[in-house]
Enzyme design. Structure first.
Site, PDB file in Angstrom:
ATOM      1  N   ASP A   1      -8.907   3.474  -3.269  1.00 43.03           N
ATOM      2  CA  ASP A   1     -10.007   3.725  -2.330  1.00 43.03           C
ATOM      3  C   ASP A   1     -11.221   4.323  -3.038  1.00 43.03           C
ATOM      4  OD1 ASP A   1      -8.159   2.860  -0.535  1.00 43.03           O
ATOM      5  OD2 ASP A   1      -7.765   4.818   0.351  1.00 43.03           O
TER       6      ASP A   1
ATOM      7  N   ASP B   1       0.829  -1.193   0.000  1.00 48.76           N
ATOM      8  CA  ASP B   1       0.000   0.000   0.000  1.00 48.76           C
ATOM      9  C   ASP B   1       0.877   1.261   0.000  1.00 48.76           C
ATOM     10  OD1 ASP B   1      -2.312   1.451  -0.020  1.00 48.76           O
ATOM     11  OD2 ASP B   1      -3.062   0.717   1.896  1.00 48.76           O
TER      12      ASP B   1
ATOM     13  N   GLU C   1       2.690   6.853  -2.606  1.00 48.63           N
ATOM     14  CA  GLU C   1       2.385   8.017  -3.445  1.00 48.63           C
ATOM     15  C   GLU C   1       2.851   9.329  -2.813  1.00 48.63           C
ATOM     16  OE1 GLU C   1      -0.923   4.932  -3.650  1.00 48.63           O
ATOM     17  OE2 GLU C   1      -0.183   6.243  -2.059  1.00 48.63           O
TER      18      GLU C   1
END
Length: 761
Positions: free
Chosen positions: A504, A436, A439
């Site tokens: 998400d 995950d 970014e």
């Protein structure tokens, strides 16, 4: 970024200088490159050569059907890394030709050519097929330039560039009716014409112009693609500054991109992934259903066991169980230690669950950040494994985890240390990792261990090295073809480390549709494998949304039930409705359907990774490039080359979808519909539009199949759908070894299959 105010004026605060003519052309000794000297005014006297910027444009034959275009202002500027690792499997030879005629100088690479006009005082470069049949795009007047922001009024001001931004820009022409696709996992309109797009990875969800996966590659419906060879932030105005041009700009002294001639989308993707890397093979077990704990839910050993037993009791086959963030202790993310309060003996627990047959594999959530509450933060900081500020402090902020630091993967020792941490998870029984984040990588006031890299170039590229380190750690432990990730961030080349998921999204039909658009766009950038949070991440889906998302998600290449603050086991969504339209029944049916499809699906996957095609959520245009309507379809997709899927985005069950030319057979009841035509249907929750293409040969498991891996020469059936002389299917086993090549053979007035003799039901 816009540099002009309409067609006639320069934007306020900016100064732009354009290449106005090609003054000279020099040919490289190897015959593969020409260099153009391009002044920013037309040179009509000797005095015009003074006090005037020039731009250098290099055209190089990179490989057959690929030419690179590099524009440079000041050659003395450092070209810091990181740079994309091009041709990771080796650079093919190129058939390069340079020819001069009265009309101009032409450089060719295979079947792709660029012609530089010889007309005096002209800047004109045309890209076309070598035979001249296909005219692709052009660089015409005011299409290559440099820009200053703020605007300078005197060349003397450029003596100090610390407060002046310098850009290089190009504007390639858009033809009448031309459409642009790709540029990563983008959630807005599928056709990017009219959009301003910034390629800068961001954790922005799935409902804005931000994207987790910014890929500097776009594909045109006119038979070519463009790969922008720039790891830094790239700004594009796709018909949004000038309606008839795609503008590309970067902050710096040089800009390089490659034009790739197909002419078909499949050929373009094949060549693009030769340039940036082919997707890797993934294990068969990964195609099965993954079940997650969800993000902020409360769970422990007992919760996990109850979920697994509940799935077994409802006859829903499960391959992977995923422990999301809170397998770790609060404030200790990510220190690789199971919370002792919730999981006192994780190795024993995982061993028991695998032995019981309740699941096959285990995945856990990780990220590349270290909260300072964990002892591993101090260890990593003391050993120089964390990203630093320019003053020597460890870079920290309180975004996500209190005082968190960021692993500096430019330090080889940090990579080795991080791998050793992962190996401890493998020792416990973890088989896969959800990588995950990656970014939110700062680009200001930071100093990387590798001083040869530029911070602004590391922002997007970080996703590549982060996933590469983790993927190679899995390969080292489990074997080259047993490694699989669940990754969120990506850039060009990250397709080599599958797989990626869509980030998400909200628990709504609208978010389901925007997620599909994201997957379609990413698939047009060379990513074969993609998944989505079934049920939506944010919020709690009602039963209708959950079941429609189950249908969609189980027909993606990979399928995971996951949410934020609510569980995604089906019996908790609809109060354990035991009817055939209930959540459990729908999940069971579509999970078993995917298992049944495995001989077909896996064989299609092996063909896809060979060429860099998407396995599922394959845009209709990839299969039907001559069909103009297919380019517009953003609410349906192909699963491999033979199956068309149209998810239902409405509570009523009504759905409208497009069938291209040919006979299409409903997978469910055998009804045949002749295309091209738009079709309206209404479906209950146990079906959705799933049609088989004319000429297809499918190898399927038995109905009710619960396995993703078995001997695909047994317990299968071969089905044909209006076979013809082009009908063929290559069946492979999990090691990608050919089991059979099945073709259609005409006998009298009927068609029969040949090559399926060794397959038994």
């Amino acid at each position: 970024m816009k540099f002009r105010d309409g067609m006639w004026l320069v934007a306020e605060g900016k100064r732009v200088e354009y290449a106005e003519e090609v003054y000279s052309i020099n040919e490289a000794p190897d015959g593969k490159k020409i260099t153009l000297l391009c002044p920013t005014m037309q040179i009509r006297s000797r005095g015009d050569t003074l006090n005037r910027p020039t731009l250098t444009v290099e055209l190089e034959a990179v490989m057959d059907d690929i030419l690179s275009i590099e524009v440079t202002h000041w050659h003395g500027a450092q070209n810091k890394g990181p740079h994309y690792d091009l041709f990771p499997s080796g650079r093919p030879d190129v058939n390069a030709i340079i020819a001069k005629t009265e009309q101009g100088t032409t450089i060719s690479a295979g079947n792709l050519s660029a012609t530089v006009s010889s007309a005096p005082h002209t800047f004109d470069i045309r890209f076309h097929s070598k035979d001249g049949k296909d005219k692709l795009t052009s660089l015409l007047n005011r299409s290559v330039g440099l820009a200053y922001d703020p605007a300078t009024s005197s060349p003397m001001q450029t003596a100090d560039m610390r407060e002046i931004n310098h850009y290089i820009l190009t504007q390639s022409t858009l033809s009448v009716g031309e459409q642009v696709y790709g540029l990563g996992e983008r959630f807005g309109a599928l056709n990017k014409v009219g959009q301003a797009i910034t390629l800068w990875n961001a954790d922005g969800g799935t409902s804005s112009d931000q994207a987790y996966k910014n890929i500097p590659f776009w594909l045109s419906n006119r038979g070519y693609g463009v790969f922008i060879d720039a790891t830094e932030k790239v700004d594009l105005e796709v018909g949004s500054e000038r309606c008839s041009r795609v503008q590309t700009s970067v902050l710096g002294q040089r800009l390089k991109w490659h034009i790739i001639y197909g002419p078909s989308p499949k050929q373009i993707l094949d060549k693009y992934t030769t340039l940036t890397g082919k997707p890797a093979k993934v294990p068969t077990w990964s195609f099965g259903l993954w079940l997650s704990t969800s993000f902020t839910t409360d769970y422990d050993d007992a919760t996990v066991l109850s979920f697994l037993e509940g799935m077994k009791a409802r006859d829903i086959p499960l391959q992977v169980f995923h422990y999301d963030c809170f397998w770790l202790r609060a404030f200790h993310w990510c220190d690789f230690v199971f919370s002792p309060k919730h999981f006192p003996d994780p190795k024993a627990s995982i061993t028991r669950l695998k032995a019981s047959g309740l699941m096959n594999k285990v995945c856990v959530w990780i990220n590349p950040y270290l909260g300072q509450a964990s002892p591993v933060f101090a260890e990593a900081a003391s050993k120089n494994y964390l990203l630093k500020r320019k003053n020597g402090d460890v870079f920290q902020w309180d975004l996500w985890q209190g005082g968190m630091g960021i692993i500096d993967f430019t330090n080889p020792e940090a990579c080795e240390w991080y791998t050793s941490c992962l190996e401890k998870l493998f020792d416990i029984g973890v088989d896969s990792l959800k990588t995950d984040f990656g970014e939110r990588i700062p680009s200001k006031d930071v100093q990387w261990f590798d001083t040869s890299v530029a911070p602004e170039k590391m922002h997007n590229y970080y996703a590549y090295i982060y996933n590469k380190v983790v993927y190679e750690a899995l390969q080292k432990r489990y074997g080259k073809y047993e490694a699989v990730l669940f990754a969120r961030a990506a850039t060009a080349g990250t397709q080599q480390f599958p797989l990626q998921w869509g980030g998400d999204c909200e628990s709504t039909f609208e978010a389901m549709a925007e997620s599909l658009r994201g997957g379609l766009s990413l698939g047009m950038c060379g990513f074969s494998f993609w998944s989505v949070d079934i049920g939506g991440f944010e919020g709690t889906p009602d039963a209708s949304i959950y079941k429609r998302w189950v249908q969609f998600g189980l027909l993606c290449s990979h399928s995971r039930l996951h949410g934020s603050n609510s569980y995604r086991v089906p019996w908790l969504v609809d109060d354990d409705d035991k009817s055939e339209q209930g959540c459990s029944a729908v999940l069971r049916k579509f999970t078993q359907l995917k298992c049944r499809l495995m001989p077909y699906l896996y064989s299609e996957a092996m063909e896809s990774i060979k060429h860099g095609w998407p396995v599922s959520v394959r845009a209709m245009a990839i299969e039907f490039p001559e069909d103009k309507t297919a380019w517009l379809c953003d609410q349906q997709f192909m699963l491999g080359s033979s199956l068309l899927v149209a998810p239902v985005f409405d509570e009523s069950g009504e759905v409208e979808f497009y069938l291209p030319e040919g006979k299409w057979t409903s997978f469910w009841d055998g009804q045949v519909v002749e295309g091209p035509k738009w079709v309206k249907e209404t479906h209950q929750f146990d079906t959705l539009p799933l049609y088989v293409r004319e000429g297809s040969i499918l190898v399927l498991g038995r109905e009710g199949e619960k396995r993703t891996t078995w001997d695909w020469t047994k317990d299968v059936e071969v089905k044909t759908f209006f076979p013809n002389g082009k009908s063929s299917f290559r069946l492979v086993d999990p090691d990608n070894k050919e089991l059979a090549t099945i073709t259609a053979v005409k006998s009298d007035d009927d068609w029969n299959v040949k090559g399926a003799e060794g397959l038994a039901r």
